[in-house]
Design a protein around this motif. Structure first.
Motif, PDB file in Angstrom:
ATOM      1  N   LEU A   1      -5.437  10.001  -4.611  1.00 47.90           N
ATOM      2  CA  LEU A   1      -4.313   9.524  -5.426  1.00 47.90           C
ATOM      3  C   LEU A   1      -4.465   9.956  -6.875  1.00 47.90           C
ATOM      4  N   MET A   2      -5.691   9.903  -7.397  1.00 44.17           N
ATOM      5  CA  MET A   2      -5.934  10.302  -8.783  1.00 44.17           C
ATOM      6  C   MET A   2      -5.698  11.798  -8.963  1.00 44.17           C
TER       7      MET A   2
ATOM      8  N   SER B   1     -10.356  13.449 -11.163  1.00 43.64           N
ATOM      9  CA  SER B   1      -9.018  14.029 -11.077  1.00 43.64           C
ATOM     10  C   SER B   1      -9.067  15.515 -10.728  1.00 43.64           C
TER      11      SER B   1
ATOM     12  N   GLU C   1      -0.407  17.846 -12.303  1.00 40.67           N
ATOM     13  CA  GLU C   1       0.502  18.556 -13.202  1.00 40.67           C
ATOM     14  C   GLU C   1      -0.090  18.687 -14.597  1.00 40.67           C
ATOM     15  N   LYS C   2      -0.696  17.625 -15.080  1.00 47.54           N
ATOM     16  CA  LYS C   2      -1.292  17.643 -16.423  1.00 47.54           C
ATOM     17  C   LYS C   2      -2.454  18.633 -16.488  1.00 47.54           C
TER      18      LYS C   2
ATOM     19  N   ARG D   1      -8.728   6.819  -2.906  1.00 49.55           N
ATOM     20  CA  ARG D   1      -8.447   6.597  -4.326  1.00 49.55           C
ATOM     21  C   ARG D   1      -8.528   7.905  -5.105  1.00 49.55           C
TER      22      ARG D   1
ATOM     23  N   ALA E   1      -3.604  13.644  -7.276  1.00 44.66           N
ATOM     24  CA  ALA E   1      -2.151  13.841  -7.271  1.00 44.66           C
ATOM     25  C   ALA E   1      -1.534  13.413  -8.598  1.00 44.66           C
ATOM     26  N   LYS E   2      -2.066  12.358  -9.179  1.00 42.31           N
ATOM     27  CA  LYS E   2      -1.532  11.829 -10.434  1.00 42.31           C
ATOM     28  C   LYS E   2      -1.725  12.808 -11.592  1.00 42.31           C
ATOM     29  N   TYR E   3      -2.902  13.427 -11.659  1.00 36.59           N
ATOM     30  CA  TYR E   3      -3.238  14.291 -12.786  1.00 36.59           C
ATOM     31  C   TYR E   3      -3.038  15.783 -12.506  1.00 36.59           C
TER      32      TYR E   3
END
Length: 89
Positions: free
Chosen positions: A15-16, A43, A22-23, A12, A18-20
């Motif tokens: 995944l988090m 993140s 770029e930001k 999990r 990878a999600k954040y």
């Protein structure tokens, strides 16, 4: 051996991250550390721990194989890793 919950938590977190990713990169370049602090703690890439993919062992892992030293030795003795054999001197 790590519990299954630890292994799932690690997935999990990956995944988090990878999600954040770029930001987080944009905020670091802009120097906006207040907004960066408001993002979820998990993140950050430094929160990710390298675990054995087979057992979840947190220590003694080989990056190349992503498994622990114990599992590497067992797999080598069983002949599951090409070109690796037990050495003695």
């Amino acid at each position: 051996m790590a519990s299954k919950s630890k292994i799932e938590k690690q997935k999990r977190n990956a995944l988090m991250i990878a999600k954040y990713a770029e930001k987080r990169k944009e905020l670091k370049e802009a120097g906006d550390y207040e907004a960066l602090a408001k993002l979820p703690r998990s993140s950050s890439r430094t929160r990710l721990r390298r675990l054995c993919q087979l057992t979840g062992r947190p220590r003694g892992n080989y990056r190349k194989f992503q498994i622990s030293r114990i599992m590497l030795r067992d797999m080598a003795l069983d002949g599951l890793i090409p070109g690796m054999k037990k050495s003695s001197w």
